[in-house]
Each structure stands twice: as structure tokens, then as C-alpha cells.
Design an enzyme around this catalytic site. Structure first.
Site, mmCIF file in Angstrom:
data_model
loop_
_atom_site.group_PDB
_atom_site.id
_atom_site.type_symbol
_atom_site.label_atom_id
_atom_site.label_comp_id
_atom_site.label_asym_id
_atom_site.label_seq_id
_atom_site.Cartn_x
_atom_site.Cartn_y
_atom_site.Cartn_z
ATOM 1 N N HIS A 1 113.491 -75.092 -62.800
ATOM 2 C CA HIS A 1 112.784 -75.669 -61.667
ATOM 3 C C HIS A 1 111.462 -74.949 -61.400
ATOM 4 C CE1 HIS A 1 112.897 -77.030 -57.157
ATOM 5 N NE2 HIS A 1 111.915 -77.579 -57.839
ATOM 6 N N HIS B 1 106.832 -76.053 -61.430
ATOM 7 C CA HIS B 1 105.877 -75.593 -60.415
ATOM 8 C C HIS B 1 104.822 -74.640 -60.998
ATOM 9 C CE1 HIS B 1 107.762 -76.964 -56.565
ATOM 10 N NE2 HIS B 1 108.804 -77.123 -57.377
ATOM 11 N N HIS C 1 110.505 -82.631 -63.148
ATOM 12 C CA HIS C 1 110.720 -82.071 -61.819
ATOM 13 C C HIS C 1 111.728 -82.896 -61.031
ATOM 14 C CE1 HIS C 1 109.840 -81.391 -57.492
ATOM 15 N NE2 HIS C 1 109.928 -80.139 -57.899
ATOM 16 N N ASN D 1 115.329 -81.476 -59.495
ATOM 17 C CA ASN D 1 115.155 -81.181 -58.069
ATOM 18 C C ASN D 1 115.978 -82.065 -57.132
ATOM 19 O OD1 ASN D 1 113.548 -79.743 -55.863
ATOM 20 N ND2 ASN D 1 113.159 -81.887 -55.391
ATOM 21 N N ILE E 1 107.530 -81.084 -53.596
ATOM 22 C CA ILE E 1 108.479 -80.368 -52.756
ATOM 23 C C ILE E 1 109.135 -79.277 -53.596
ATOM 24 C CG2 ILE E 1 110.400 -81.878 -53.289
ATOM 25 C CD1 ILE E 1 109.708 -80.234 -49.882
#
Length: 830
Positions: A485, A490, A678, A682, A830
Site C-alpha cells: 500500500h 503512495h 491502489h 486499499n 486516500i
């Protein structure tokens, strides 16, 4: 574009999202820059006179307060086609400008703004918005040439000084802000990035001065806890920021409420029965906990936002459903088939791989303790060699990267093993776990201490097997949080965003293609560095890796390769698919078995993205030479390789940006990471990790050995021992609140295949994009069909949780229902 004779009046509208009490109105002026030069050869466009916003008309759509202002500009009849909008604000407050449009030449010219505006008194600069028409650098209208160059130069800024809230400057820095040595030695953390020992992607530079105790670590502001620099174009919209904080506030109150005693007295205890763990999802609210969280919130956000959040919380109290993993059957998560299924269709479906060597061995050739005798009785009529030749043995490997850290991690009450889990692919395509090896480092000689567990259906051996599976799930949970993740989505994407802003003009077609896939990413990453991955942050509190969490993330970045991030390459690398030379197969690979939900749905999404990117690029790049001679594109790719991911700049696997095919592959990988990968790791978190016994993040006990006091305790009550082995109630509560916040969709989420109707003025591009949207809708139908096929057992599993991790959700159902476990947003938002 055909030049026509322009009327002497240009009429337009500017849409602003209300924020607080800010009403910009006549304090905001606008003028237009033409595509036509003011003087031949100057590269500067003609400028209109300034006009002020007026006749504001307020509206409220989906809870968003907007004001649409009129503007009228008088220009010379030979002015030319408007190419840029230049706005200056003399208002005392910041406000969010959403969009603008101009009526000229009997056509509408659109401007997608989506940025915060700050007073000219602070910015000392006008704000430029280019129209939605795209140009390669050498095709730029002569009147916009200098403006295009000056805008990029302004965005690069200077590498000096601390960034202010209103600065629009993009630059790189290492992760030198995770520690806070001024708070004491326990908050010292290594700088990630810029060294051989701790390589890492770069982040956005904020320019804060060094800390007092360590000149290499950036200091932390004493201001609001959420006050960290993010350029105005990257910040959450007013509604998104308010909703994000409200949801975090309500989730924390809800899931901490059963633990008021432990919260305030530091008496952290364990759940005693599985029935107790279900009470976390009751509607109890603790006034004391609510006041405690309010106090933290008040220090962390501006006063007007604090009041808005508290008011909304009272007006609309939230209800938290049971996580799907226990909604149908409260104990199905203990089933071996469900344990294996989650490796194919859970929230970390990208780690499992086909076993290539038996017994498994590390990079130094040291062999596992798993023997043929441990597994052959669970292979049906096959031998180990036969099972491997038929690609039916798989491994979930959390061994090699953890072993160097095991001794350091196993302090302060944490008990963790490195693990290897072998699984057998049965004839119905379900995975049966057949052996688990748990490893520790020897206290004296450094050799491994291994224990091997095999499945059992009853008695003490069955209970020990459940403990072993819990330790494997703990390894996988931490890997999921830190690597699958955080690191691989990110952190990896942020340098691409910085390079795009610095090197590709807003007019560049690739900038327009990528822009929706960068929405809100830098802001959420900045918040993560502030409260999630920092020293003493949430992840250090709930993960067994504790203070070495980000160091572990850096260690795994050493293995990262950009060219392996595309789905076909990833599947082949992990042995989950074979290369396929069939010209009718657009993916170029064939899955080993049909019922791998992540792989099957993912290849559909990958193909759709690549087709869209191919058709988009073909509109602007006619041949390889047009790619190679695109000066902005070449600067962008160079900066990504040598600066953004500079610690890997000399790796030979980097693509050479010289062909259309290379450009298409690069863009497809980037969009795939930001959207589909993602989403898959997520938005299903609450469904699976919302019930901590299914996805624990640390263990408090080792598996007991016969003849010890712990073994006697285990025999007395295996369930109670199991629960005492898991995180305490406070850690569980924080973990559940975290995954709840991460799993929700905001009402302003924009999904894959969606964009504002006026995002581009190119009709051919719009047509291709509509085709892309139609393809995604077809994929939705295929996914629903697969989920309804009883032969595909991994689509639901014993816990009856459907695989929707790669369901695009072009109808925005997720934004209306809050937590659905489905939907692929365009970006890491997010």
C-alpha cells in the site's frame, strides 16, 4: 484551430467553491491572454484589460456551496483566440476556484482550475490557467510560448527557503521529516533517500529548517498538527478536507469507545472471547473519549473547520457495519480455504507466487526446514516434483526480508516470526495451505530456529495450526501496510507528480492525461508523514515493525523495479501467469488458473487502460521521432529517473523514452498503479482487516512449546490464548478506526473512466475516452458474471465476501454508500 474574427466582448463565468465566510466578488480581477502574439516574434500573447467578478449567484449541489460569477471583457476585434486566463485576488481570504469558461468565436472555451487562490499580497503573482486545448511544445501557439515557459520556471522555483501555504513550487527532498529528535532519542529516525543504505523515492520539499538535535532531520512546526506545506493545486477541496476530518473523528470515537478505561489508565488488556471482539461494532459512544478526541482535533485544524466537523458529527452520527469477513459467518475466517483465498482475492493479492524450488531457500542458498514428509500427504496422488511440474505449489514468502530485523523487532512485548507458507492448488482452483514454517534468529550463533506446522482438523495440533496461521496473517498485514500500500503506490507515485508539474506544461497532452490520476495524492501523503508513518505515528503504534517500519520499507524499495509494476510483467515474475505469444491476446500472458480474481479482473482493467493510452498518444504523437524530440517529455522522464527515483538512476531496467511503445507502456504502468493497484489494496481493508483477528498487525506471544508454562496456559483455553496473542484492545481499536477511514469514498470521488465533460477541447480525444468508459462498463458486467459463477469459488469463499477490488464503479455507487469495497478512483486520494 481556424481563426475567425472575434467580437469585441468576451463573456465568461468563474465558479468558486465557498470556503468559510470568504466571498471573493469584486476583489478578484480577470484578464485574458490571447494565442496571438502582441508583436511578431515576441512569443507573448495579447492581453485584455482587467475585469472584476460580479453578479455572483450561489448554489448548493451535493452539499457543496458554489458561487458562479459573471465576467465581461472588452477586447480589440483582432485580439485572437483566448488561450489563458490570468486571475488576481485582492481578497483577504483564500478561496477555491473550481472552473471557468469564456464565450468567444461562438464557442465555449473551458478552463479546469481546481485550485486554491490566495491574496496577491501574499503570492506576489497572478494565477495563470491555460485553456483545455493541448499542445506539444513545438506546436504551442506563438502568443503562449513565453507564458508556457515562464509558468514552468515559476513552478520549479528556487531551492531555498521554507515554503509558505500559498507557494506554488514543486521540488524534491528526501524523507528527512519522519523523525523528531528534538523530542528525544526515541524519536530519531534515519533519513530515507539519498544513500546506498537507505534508498527511497523522493517527496515534495517543504524547506523547513533542520532540527536542533540533528542537522540532517527537518524540524517540526509547533503549529497545527495537520499544518504541512502542499501546493495549492494539490490540496483537498473544502468538502474533501471537511469530510476526511469528520470521518476520522467519528471513527476514532466509535472504535475507542469500548476502551475508555484502557485509554485513560494505560491498562491495555486483551479480549477474552471472540464474542467480545464483535462488540467493537456496537453503537456505544463514550463521552469521555469524545471529549479527548475533540481536544486533539481542536489543536490540529483551524477553528472554522473544527466547528464545522463537530456540527456535522452531531447532525449525522455514523453507523459502522460489521466487516464483511464476519457478517455472514462469524467464524468462517478460520477456515483454511478462506485463509488461502485471501491470498488471491483479499487485500494483498500481489504477494503470492508459484514455488520454483523445493525446499524453498534464501538468497544465500540456506534451505527451509519444510520436508517432503510435511506436505506429500496433502498433495492428493502427486509427488512434490509432479505438483511443481504442474504449477500447483505456491508460496507466501515473508522470510528473507524479515530475518535481519527479527531480533530487533522482538522487544517490548512483541513476538514475531519470519514465515514461509506453502499452498497446494486443488482441482477446483482453491488453495489449500499445507505447511507453515516460522523462523527466529538464534540467540548465540545467529542460525535460524525453525518450526514447521501442518494442518490438522482437531485437537491440540489444530489449535497450534490456527496460531501459526495468525502469525502468517500478521506478517502479511504489515507487508500490506508498508509495502503493497504505502511504498508501491503512495510513495512511488509522488516523484512522478512532482516531475509532471515541473517539466510538463498544463498545455501538454501528457499532463492532461495524467492530471486526474494525481488528484489529492500529495496532500494525503503529506498527512501520512505527519500522523501515520512518522515516529510515534499510528503505524509504529499498531504494526509489529514499530520504529523500524520505514527502514523496512526502504529495504524493500531496493527490490523495486518500474518495469515490473505493470500487471502482465508482475504476474510472469511471480509465476502466476505464463507468457503467451498469441497475437489475439492483448495482454501477452495466460494465467496459470482461471480462478485468480485479482489476476483475471486486473488483466481486463490493464488492457482497457493500455488501449485508451495507446489511442490517446496516437492523436498527438505520429511517430517515434515526435516522442524523442518532445523536449518537455524528455526532461520529465530524465528527472523521474535521475532525481525523483534518483537512488536507482543507474539501473539498466529503466526504459529509454525514444518510442511511442515505450511511452505508452510507461503511462499505462503509471495509471495502473495510481488507480487499479491502489484501489485493490486499499478499499477492501475494512471488509477484511476491520476484524483484527483475521488480519492482526502484531502478536504478543510466540507459539508455546510443550513442557512450558505457556503451553499449559494454551491447553487450558486455546481460544483465550489465541486472543491474548493478538494486539491489545487499544491497538485493535486504533487499527480498526484506521482501516475504516482508509476504506471510505468521498462524494466528490472521480472514478476511472470519469472526467468533467469539458476536460479537453479535442473532440477526437473525447470520443476515445467515451469508448474507454464503455469498455469499463462492459468489464463491470463481466466481473458481476464471474462473481455469480458458482464454479469460481475464490470469488466469494467460505466467508461469502465477493471480490470487488477491481470493480470500476462507473456509476459512483461507492460514493453514495460509503464503504462498499469496490470502485477504482482515478488517483491515490486516500
Amino acid at each position: 484551430m481556424e481563426h475567425q474574427r472575434l467580437a469585441s466582448v468576451i463573456k465568461g463565468e468563474v465558479v468558486i467553491i465557498r470556503h468559510g465566510h470568504s466571498v471573493p466578488g469584486k476583489s478578484v480581477s480577470v484578464h485574458v491572454c490571447s494565442c496571438t502574439e502582441d508583436n511578431p516574434g515576441s512569443g507573448r500573447g495579447r492581453l485584455s484589460e482587467s475585469a472584476y467578478l460580479k453578479q455572483g449567484k450561489s448554489n448548493k449541489i451535493n452539499g457543496i456551496k458554489t458561487t458562479t460569477y459573471k465576467v465581461k471583457l472588452h477586447v480589440d476585434p483582432e485580439f485572437g483566440i483566448p488561450g489563458a486566463l490570468v486571475i488576481k485576488s485582492q481578497n483577504k481570504h483564500k478561496f477555491f476556484i473550481e472552473s471557468a469558461s469564456l464565450q468567444a468565436f461562438n464557442q465555449t472555451i473551458h478552463f479546469n482550475c481546481n485550485s486554491w487562490m490566495y491574496p496577491f499580497k501574499k503570492t506576489k503573482a497572478d494565477r495563470v490557467f491555460f485553456s483545455n486545448t493541448s499542445y506539444l511544445p513545438d506546436q504551442t501557439p506563438s502568443g503562449l510560448m513565453e507564458l508556457r515557459k515562464s509558468e514552468l520556471k515559476s513552478l520549479r522555483g528556487k531551492r531555498t527557503g521554507e515554503r509558505k501555504e500559498w507557494d506554488r513550487i514543486y521540488d524534491y527532498d528526501c524523507y528527512n521529516d519522519l523523525g523528531n529528535p528534538d523530542k528525544g532519542r526515541k524519536h530519531t529516525r534515519p533519513v530515507l533517500g539519498g544513500s546506498v543504505s537507505h534508498p527511497y523515492p523522493r517527496r515534495l520539499r517543504t524547506g523547513r529548517p533542520p532540527s536542533n538535535e540533528d542537522l540532517f532531520t527537518e524540524s517540526h512546526s509547533g503549529k497545527d498538527s495537520l499544518d504541512i506545506y502542499v501546493p495549492p493545486d494539490e490540496r483537498f477541496s473544502p468538502k474533501k478536507l471537511s469530510a476526511f476530518i469528520l470521518n476520522s473523528f467519528q471513527a476514532t470515537i466509535h472504535f475507542l469507545s469500548p476502551e475508555e478505561k484502557s485509554l485513560f489508565q494505560q491498562d491495555f488488556s486483551s479480549f477474552h472471547t471472540f464474542e467480545e471482539t464483535h462488540r467493537m461494532f456496537s453503537s456505544n459512544r463514550s463521552h469521555a473519549v469524545e471529549e479527548w478526541v475533540k481536544g486533539i482535533l481542536k489543536k490540529g485544524v483551524p477553528e472554522d473547520l473544527y466547528r464545522e466537523v463537530i456540527h456535522a458529527s452531531k447532525k449525522n452520527p455514523l453507523k459502522f457495519p460489521l466487516p464483511q469477513i464476519i457478517a455472514e459467518n462469524g467464524m468462517a475466517w478460520l477456515d483454511d480455504e478462506e485463509f488461502g483465498r485471501q491470498m488471491l482475492a483479499g487485500i494483498n493479492p500481489t504477494r503470492i507466487q508459484c514455488l520454483e524450488v523445493f525446499p524453498p531457500q534464501d538468497k544465500n542458498g540456506v534451505r527451509s526446514s519444510i520436508k517432503r514428509s510435511h506436505i506429500e500427504h496433502n498433495l492428493g496422488d502427486l509427488t512434490v516434483v509432479e505438483a511443481m511440474n504442474q504449477w500447483r505449489l505456491f508460496i507466501l514468502d515473508h522470510h528473507d526480508y524479515l530475518m535481519p530485523y527479527i531480533s530487533r523487532i522482538n522487544t517490548k512485548g512483541v513476538c514475531v516470526y519470519a514465515s514461509r507458507t506453502l499452498l497446494f492448488l486443488r482441482s477446483d482452483d482453491t488453495l489449500k495451505p499445507i505447511a507453515i514454517e516460522l523462523s527466529l534468529t538464534g540467540s548465540n550463533d545467529g542460525n535460524e530456529i525453525n518450526r514447521v506446522f501442518v494442518p490438522s482438523s482437531q485437537g491440540t495440533e489444530a489449535a497450534l495450526w490456527q496460531l501459526a496461521k495468525a502469525h502468517v496473517a500478521t506478517n502479511d498485514s504489515v507487508y500490506h501496510h508498508l509495502i503493497s500500500h504505502w511504498l508501491q503506490t503512495h510513495a512511488i507515485v509522488e516523484p512522478f507528480i512532482i516531475a509532471t508539474r515541473r517539466q510538463l506544461s498544463e498545455m501538454h497532452p501528457i499532463h492532461r492525461l495524467l492530471n486526474p490520476h494525481f488528484k489529492d495524492t500529495m496532500h494525503i501523503n503529506a498527512l501520512a508523514r505527519r500522523i501515520l508513518i512518522n515516529s510515534g505515528g499510528i503505524l509504529e503504534k499498531i504494526l509489529f515493525s514499530g520504529e523500524v517500519s520505514m527502514k523496512l520499507s526502504s529495504e524493500l524499495y531496493k527490490r523495486w523495479r518500474f518495469d515490473e509494476q505493470g500487471l502482465p510483467a508482475d504476474l510472469v515474475k511471480r509465476g502466476m501467469a505464463l507468457e503467451d505469444e498469441d497475437p489475439n491476446n492483448p495482454t501477452g500472458v495466460q494465467l496459470l488458473f482461471e480462478d485468480y480474481p485479482y489476476g483475471a479482473d486486473g488483466l481486463e482493467i490493464w488492457t482497457a487502460i493500455k488501449t485508451w493510452v495507446t489511442e490517446f498518444c496516437s492523436i498527438f504523437y505520429e511517430d517515434n521521432n515526435s516522442v524523442e524530440t518532445d523536449s518537455e517529455l524528455q526532461a520529465w522522464w530524465w528527472e523521474i529517473q535521475y532525481v525523483g527515483h534518483g537512488d536507482k538512476c543507474h539501473k539498466e531496467w529503466w526504459y529509454q523514452m525514444t518510442t511511442c511503445s515505450t511511452l505508452i507502456e510507461t503511462l499505462t504502468i503509471l495509471i495502473w498503479i495510481a488507480s487499479a493497484i491502489h484501489a485493490s489494496v486499499n478499499f477492501g481493508q475494512y471488509a477484511y482487516a476491520g476484524y483484527p483477528p483475521n488480519r492482526p498487525t502484531l502478536c504478543r506471544k510466540f507459539i508455546p512449546k510443550e513442557g512450558t508454562f505457556e503451553y499449559a496456559e494454551f491447553l487450558k483455553d486455546p481460544d483465550k490464548y489465541y486472543l491474548k496473542m493478538l494486539p491489545d484492545t487499544f491497538e485493535m481499536s486504533i487499527g480498526v478506526a484506521l482501516v475504516e477511514v482508509l476504506s471510505w469514498h468521498t462524494s466528490d470521488e472521480v472514478y476511472l473512466g470519469q472526467r468533467p465533460s469539458e476536460w479537453t477541447d479535442n473532440e477526437e480525444v473525447r470520443h476515445k475516452f467515451e469508448k474507454f468508459n464503455g469498455t469499463l462498463k462492459e468489464i463491470e458486467g463481466k466481473i458481476m458474471s464471474r462473481n455469480g459463477d458458482p464454479k469460481l469459488k475464490n470469488r466469494w469463499g467460505p466467508a461469502k465476501v465477493p471480490f470487488n477490488g477491481l470493480y470500476p464503479d462507473t456509476s459512483n455507487i461507492a460514493s453514495k454508500v460509503r464503504i462498499t469495497g469496490k470502485g477504482i478512483p482515478n488517483s491515490i486520494s486516500i
